[in-house]
Design an enzyme around this catalytic site. Structure first.
Site, PDB file in Angstrom:
ATOM      1  N   PRO A 112      34.621  20.671  91.242  1.00 54.24           N
ATOM      2  CA  PRO A 112      33.487  20.135  91.550  1.00 54.24           C
ATOM      3  C   PRO A 112      32.772  19.989  90.255  1.00 54.24           C
ATOM      4  O   PRO A 112      32.631  20.720  89.584  1.00 54.24           O
ATOM      5  CB  PRO A 112      32.797  21.009  92.680  1.00 54.24           C
ATOM      6  CG  PRO A 112      32.979  22.379  92.413  1.00 54.24           C
ATOM      7  CD  PRO A 112      34.556  22.370  91.799  1.00 54.24           C
ATOM      8  N   ASP A 163      30.373  26.539  76.890  1.00 52.17           N
ATOM      9  CA  ASP A 163      31.263  25.636  77.709  1.00 52.17           C
ATOM     10  C   ASP A 163      32.465  24.934  76.737  1.00 52.17           C
ATOM     11  O   ASP A 163      33.604  25.049  77.357  1.00 52.17           O
ATOM     12  CB  ASP A 163      30.658  24.727  78.954  1.00 52.17           C
ATOM     13  CG  ASP A 163      29.915  25.469  79.599  1.00 52.17           C
ATOM     14  OD1 ASP A 163      29.940  26.545  79.731  1.00 52.17           O
ATOM     15  OD2 ASP A 163      29.333  24.590  80.655  1.00 52.17           O
TER      16      ASP A 163
HETATM   17  O1  PMV Z   1      25.020  26.359  84.567  1.00 57.27           O
HETATM   18  P1  PMV Z   1      25.934  26.952  83.784  1.00 57.27           P
HETATM   19  O2  PMV Z   1      27.310  27.575  84.174  1.00 57.27           O
HETATM   20  O3  PMV Z   1      26.165  26.122  82.324  1.00 57.27           O
HETATM   21  O4  PMV Z   1      25.028  28.443  83.302  1.00 57.27           O
HETATM   22  C1  PMV Z   1      23.897  28.216  82.423  1.00 57.27           C
HETATM   23  C2  PMV Z   1      23.719  29.663  81.655  1.00 57.27           C
HETATM   24  C3  PMV Z   1      22.480  30.006  81.347  1.00 57.27           C
HETATM   25  O5  PMV Z   1      22.149  31.211  80.887  1.00 57.27           O
HETATM   26  C4  PMV Z   1      21.422  30.095  82.576  1.00 57.27           C
HETATM   27  C5  PMV Z   1      21.760  29.205  80.326  1.00 57.27           C
HETATM   28  C6  PMV Z   1      22.362  28.917  78.867  1.00 57.27           C
HETATM   29  O6  PMV Z   1      22.325  28.080  78.342  1.00 57.27           O
HETATM   30  O7  PMV Z   1      23.173  30.095  78.638  1.00 57.27           O
END
Ligand code: PMV
Length: 339
Positions: A112, A163
């Site tokens: 998703p 990511d």
């Molecule tokens: O929403 P995601 O899976 O990209 O996770 C964010 C993770 C946090 O620790 C909340 C923010 C960050 O930039 O590390």
């Protein structure tokens, strides 16, 4: 010329440490075998065509009314935002090869969009790699990760490299913020990690949730700081458990991590229900993953009962394993050829 190249790039989950990583504590991320696929085909008229059917389908709801009329509603917001990553990724890929050649792109996603599984990073990585390869060029993974991170920064204003690193390299990565930079260490798991991912629509953005935790920290430092530090301890212990292949300890640590995230206020009632339903159905551990505010949870389990339990609460389910290769060109004739 006229190559057709298909690339796949994995999504990711955070096993331990979200939010605490914003304050210098470590986090542990895992690339999962759910992919964004980008097919690039060179065109000779210089134009760019984008077909992102699956990105649209991720946000499509269809209602059949009593009189037989069909009402279709598409979550164009999510689609348009995903397409802005494609557009910037193409511009950056064109700068990399030093020329502007038209392509048709076909983009499909098994995940998703906008649920915190890193689809925008996977789209950026796969688009750059597919474009570069379709033109007959090469790119090494460090450069690919750097360019894809640039795409995220340009589209979002700010982005952590997590990511795009996961989508490029795959595997398990221990993330350690050090001053202004981030050190990423690959981690070797001692066993296979069976995961069930449950997801619901997100009600808050990552930015809002990070800001909310910061306000809490600033107004109650004596209460919140020890919670953040303890999450850091959990991540270090979680890494050791993972390397030893101690799934039971990994599960226990996930449960504690979830309790602390809930205490920071980033969980939701539905996420909590999914987390507890998974445990009742036999998961070794479960927690929200990513920023929270809806979105995804993970359960350490390979049981169908756990999947059913999450679905009963209204969550959608993906079962996932580690992806250890990251972005790569595939030769998959079984994929539909729409271009
Ligand atoms: O929403 P995601 O899976 O990209 O996770 C964010 C993770 C946090 O620790 C909340 C923010 C960050 O930039 O590390």
């Amino acid at each position: 010329m006229g190559y057709v190249v298909t690339v796949k790039a994995p999504g990711k989950v955070i096993l331990y440490g979200e939010h605490a990583v914003v304050y210098g504590e470590p986090a542990l991320a895992m690339a999962v075998n759910k992919y964004v696929y980008v097919t690039a085909k060179v065109r000779d008229d210089g134009k760019i065509g984008i077909n992102a059917m699956d990105l649209k389908l991720a946000g499509l709801s269809v209602t059949i009314l009593e009189n037989g009329d069909i009402v279709a509603r598409t979550d164009y917001g999510a689609v348009i935002s995903a397409l802005s990553y494609v557009k910037r990724a193409l511009e950056i890929a064109m700068e990399y090869v030093g020329k502007r050649v038209g392509v048709d792109l076909l983009i499909r996603s098994e995940m998703p969009v906008g649920a915190g599984l890193g689809t925008s990073a996977a789209v950026a990585v796969a688009t750059i790699l597919a474009y570069v390869k379709a033109l007959g060029y090469d790119i090494d993974k460090r450069e690919l990760a750097r360019l894809a991170w640039q795409v995220e920064k340009d589209v979002q204003g700010a982005a952590s490299p997590t990511d795009t690193t996961m989508a490029t390299f795959g595997g398990l990565i221990y993330i350690k913020p050090e001053g202004n930079s981030v050190i990423m260490e690959p981690v070797k798991p001692g066993t296979e990690i069976p995961l069930v991912i449950g997801y619901t629509p997100r009600v808050s953005t990552t930015k809002e949730l990070v800001a909310m935790v910061r306000r809490k920290l600033e107004s109650m430092r004596d209460v919140i700081e020890p919670i953040i530090k303890t999450i850091g301890v959990i991540t270090r212990r979680g890494r050791e458990a993972l390397e030893k292949g101690d799934l039971e300890l990994m599960g226990t640590l996930m449960n504690i991590n979830h309790g602390l995230l809930d205490s920071l206020g980033v969980s939701t009632r539905q996420l909590n229900e999914m987390v507890y339903a998974a445990r009742s159905a036999g998961a070794l551990g479960s927690k929200l993953t990513g920023a929270g505010g809806g979105g995804c949870m993970i359960a350490l389990s390979d049981k169908v009962d756990v999947e059913r339990a999450i679905e009963l609460i209204g969550g959608s389910v993906l079962s996932a394993r580690l992806d250890s290769e990251g972005a790569r060109v595939i030769d998959d004739k079984s994929l539909p050829t729409l271009i």
